[in-house]
Design an enzyme around this catalytic site. Structure first.
Site, PDB file in Angstrom:
ATOM      1  N   HIS A  25       6.237  -6.208 -10.146  1.00  0.00           N
ATOM      2  CA  HIS A  25       5.585  -5.261  -9.136  1.00  0.00           C
ATOM      3  C   HIS A  25       4.082  -5.550  -8.846  1.00  0.00           C
ATOM      4  O   HIS A  25       3.260  -5.215  -9.843  1.00  0.00           O
ATOM      5  CB  HIS A  25       5.497  -3.869  -9.750  1.00  0.00           C
ATOM      6  CG  HIS A  25       5.186  -2.652  -8.720  1.00  0.00           C
ATOM      7  ND1 HIS A  25       6.047  -1.622  -8.388  1.00  0.00           N
ATOM      8  CD2 HIS A  25       4.261  -2.622  -7.863  1.00  0.00           C
ATOM      9  CE1 HIS A  25       5.551  -0.825  -7.395  1.00  0.00           C
ATOM     10  NE2 HIS A  25       4.227  -1.394  -7.077  1.00  0.00           N
ATOM     11  N   ASP A  29      -1.619  -8.058  -1.101  1.00  0.00           N
ATOM     12  CA  ASP A  29      -2.826  -7.491  -0.479  1.00  0.00           C
ATOM     13  C   ASP A  29      -3.629  -6.857  -1.563  1.00  0.00           C
ATOM     14  O   ASP A  29      -4.753  -6.614  -1.288  1.00  0.00           O
ATOM     15  CB  ASP A  29      -2.445  -6.744   0.792  1.00  0.00           C
ATOM     16  CG  ASP A  29      -1.612  -5.443   0.596  1.00  0.00           C
ATOM     17  OD1 ASP A  29      -0.967  -5.456  -0.357  1.00  0.00           O
ATOM     18  OD2 ASP A  29      -1.540  -4.688   1.122  1.00  0.00           O
ATOM     19  N   GLY A 186       3.312   2.822   0.698  1.00  0.00           N
ATOM     20  CA  GLY A 186       2.397   3.612   1.365  1.00  0.00           C
ATOM     21  C   GLY A 186       2.327   5.086   0.830  1.00  0.00           C
ATOM     22  O   GLY A 186       2.817   5.170  -0.522  1.00  0.00           O
ATOM     23  N   HIS A 213       9.105   2.545  -3.955  1.00  0.00           N
ATOM     24  CA  HIS A 213       7.960   3.192  -4.636  1.00  0.00           C
ATOM     25  C   HIS A 213       8.498   4.838  -4.560  1.00  0.00           C
ATOM     26  O   HIS A 213       8.547   5.629  -3.770  1.00  0.00           O
ATOM     27  CB  HIS A 213       6.849   3.059  -3.779  1.00  0.00           C
ATOM     28  CG  HIS A 213       5.899   2.056  -3.940  1.00  0.00           C
ATOM     29  ND1 HIS A 213       6.401   0.514  -3.769  1.00  0.00           N
ATOM     30  CD2 HIS A 213       4.906   1.624  -4.802  1.00  0.00           C
ATOM     31  CE1 HIS A 213       5.510  -0.165  -3.899  1.00  0.00           C
ATOM     32  NE2 HIS A 213       4.914   0.228  -4.609  1.00  0.00           N
ATOM     33  N   GLU A 216       5.326   8.287  -8.115  1.00  0.00           N
ATOM     34  CA  GLU A 216       3.938   7.842  -8.444  1.00  0.00           C
ATOM     35  C   GLU A 216       3.149   8.974  -7.693  1.00  0.00           C
ATOM     36  O   GLU A 216       2.518   9.693  -8.511  1.00  0.00           O
ATOM     37  CB  GLU A 216       3.713   6.552  -7.630  1.00  0.00           C
ATOM     38  CG  GLU A 216       2.093   6.045  -7.947  1.00  0.00           C
ATOM     39  CD  GLU A 216       1.802   4.745  -7.043  1.00  0.00           C
ATOM     40  OE1 GLU A 216       0.782   4.326  -7.377  1.00  0.00           O
ATOM     41  OE2 GLU A 216       2.497   4.506  -6.116  1.00  0.00           O
ATOM     42  N   ASP A 313       0.544  -3.899 -10.601  1.00  0.00           N
ATOM     43  CA  ASP A 313       0.510  -3.243  -9.411  1.00  0.00           C
ATOM     44  C   ASP A 313      -0.559  -4.161  -8.271  1.00  0.00           C
ATOM     45  O   ASP A 313       0.034  -4.724  -7.407  1.00  0.00           O
ATOM     46  CB  ASP A 313       0.193  -1.944  -9.555  1.00  0.00           C
ATOM     47  CG  ASP A 313       0.332  -0.903  -8.320  1.00  0.00           C
ATOM     48  OD1 ASP A 313       1.152  -1.597  -7.315  1.00  0.00           O
ATOM     49  OD2 ASP A 313      -0.298   0.099  -8.055  1.00  0.00           O
TER      50      ASP A 313
END
Length: 371
Positions: A25, A29, A186, A213, A216, A313
């Site tokens: 993971h 960017d 996102g 995802h 979280e 991450d």
């Protein structure tokens, strides 16, 4: 402690950086070198809050310590802004692989959202090709330096847009050209995976692996939707699965826990959790349990038999590395080499690779830890 000081950190006398690792993971960017951002920003006409790499690194770390995922995600506006040309994407992907290799990673998966890199006029296919070119350059550079590494792409669709089916088609089209999986990412809260059921149906029909995802910034409903609607075989973060655990009693190191249906399903089916300790602190993902690493339910999940993996991450935002994350966990929970090896074996078994290649990874990890 600066990241580079973890390079010599040892557990039972062995350098953690020198141990073979698997990274599942890791956002492209979220892993751009600050010095590279400064260089690319000048050509792209992007205004920066700081004009040198060290100061920019500090800025990212400070801006991301908000305890809020939406605020954390705003910092990506800066990195994405300098990733709008094929040259920039190729360079950043190459450096991404080089940094993984320097951290002792032997297999990694890089996730990123092609739809966010079209402002410079490239097509979706062209951005995927640019990233793949950089990955291959990075793998070659690592090999020349004596380090064997392989990196696969995970194509991400943004959960608040309507392009998930298009990105799913793109991922399947490039399955033999470097793409190994699909993801949605996102702002999680309010954007359930069920919104993208058509894309997930298409991926399932094509037997294409999915990580989502979930767990979280949102809780059990998000995880449930990832499993049912997304048919996720891994959970991106998934830390809030601990909300489905009721600690009935504690007696020394003995903990009695009652499982909810979702938690039991995830544990019993060995669905891997892509846990990212430092990031989980920054985004407030563990706020229900506390604000320090010792409050993270990582150890509880590990002791209960969940398939936990350790991840970064976003290396730039969290100013971290996989070595640093492992060292922090070892220091916090008194883990030894056997524990660190277990996390890497979990990650190897969860990799989006054919079973024969996963078995090879497992052998490489076992050999590396034995040495």
């Amino acid at each position: 402690m600066p990241i580079d000081q973890y390079g010599d950190a040892r557990v039972q006398g062995l350098s953690v950086r020198g141990l073979p690792k698997v990274s599942l993971h890791d956002h492209l960017d979220g892993a751009v070198r600050p010095d590279t951002i400064v260089e690319l920003a000048e050509d792209a006409g992007v205004e920066l809050p700081e004009d040198n790499g060290d100061a920019l690194s500090d800025w990212f770390a400070d801006a991301c310590d908000s305890g809020s995922l939406p605020e954390y995600l705003k910092t990506f506006d800066l990195t994405v802004a300098v990733m709008q040309t094929p040259e920039a994407l190729t360079r950043i992907a190459r450096e991404f692989v080089e940094d993984l290799a320097d951290d002792g990673v032997i297999y990694g998966e890089v996730r990123w959202a092609p739809e966010q890199h079209l402002a410079g006029g490239m097509s979706l296919e062209e951005v995927v090709e640019a990233v793949q070119e950089g990955i291959e350059e990075g793998e070659d550079a690592a090999e020349d330096a004596g380090h064997d590494i392989r990196v696969g792409q995970i194509l991400t669709a943004m959960r608040h847009t309507d392009r998930s089916l298009e990105i799913a088609h793109l991922a399947v089209a490039f399955r033999d050209s470097g793409v190994v999986g699909f993801d949605i990412a996102g702002a999680e809260d309010g954007y359930l995976p069920s919104r993208h059921r058509e894309a997930f149906d298409y991926l399932a029909e094509n037997f294409f692996p999915v990580t989502v995802h979930a767990g979280e910034a949102a809780g059990l409903e998000s995880i449930r939707s990832a499993l049912i609607d997304g048919r996720a075989v891994r959970l991106g973060h998934g830390v809030r699965i601990a909300e489905d655990l009721d600690v009935v009693s504690r007696a020394g190191e003995e903990v009695t826990v009652q499982f909810g249906d979702v938690a039991r399903w995830v544990r019993d089916r060995e669905i891997p959790l892509e846990l990212s300790p430092s990031s989980n602190l920054q985004t407030g993902a563990i706020s229900a349990w506390g604000t320090q690493l010792e409050d993270h339910p990582f150890d509880l999940l590990y002791q209960l038999g969940f398939s936990v993996t350790v991840n970064v991450d976003n290396r730039t935002m969290s100013r971290t590395s996989l070595t640093r994350e492992l060292v922090l966990l070892a220091q916090t929970f008194d883990y030894d080499l056997d524990d660190l090896q277990a996390f890497q074996l979990n990650a190897a078994a969860a990799a989006f690779l054919p079973v024969e290649e996963r078995e090879e990874l497992i052998e490489l990890i076992a050999e590396g830890f034995e040495r």
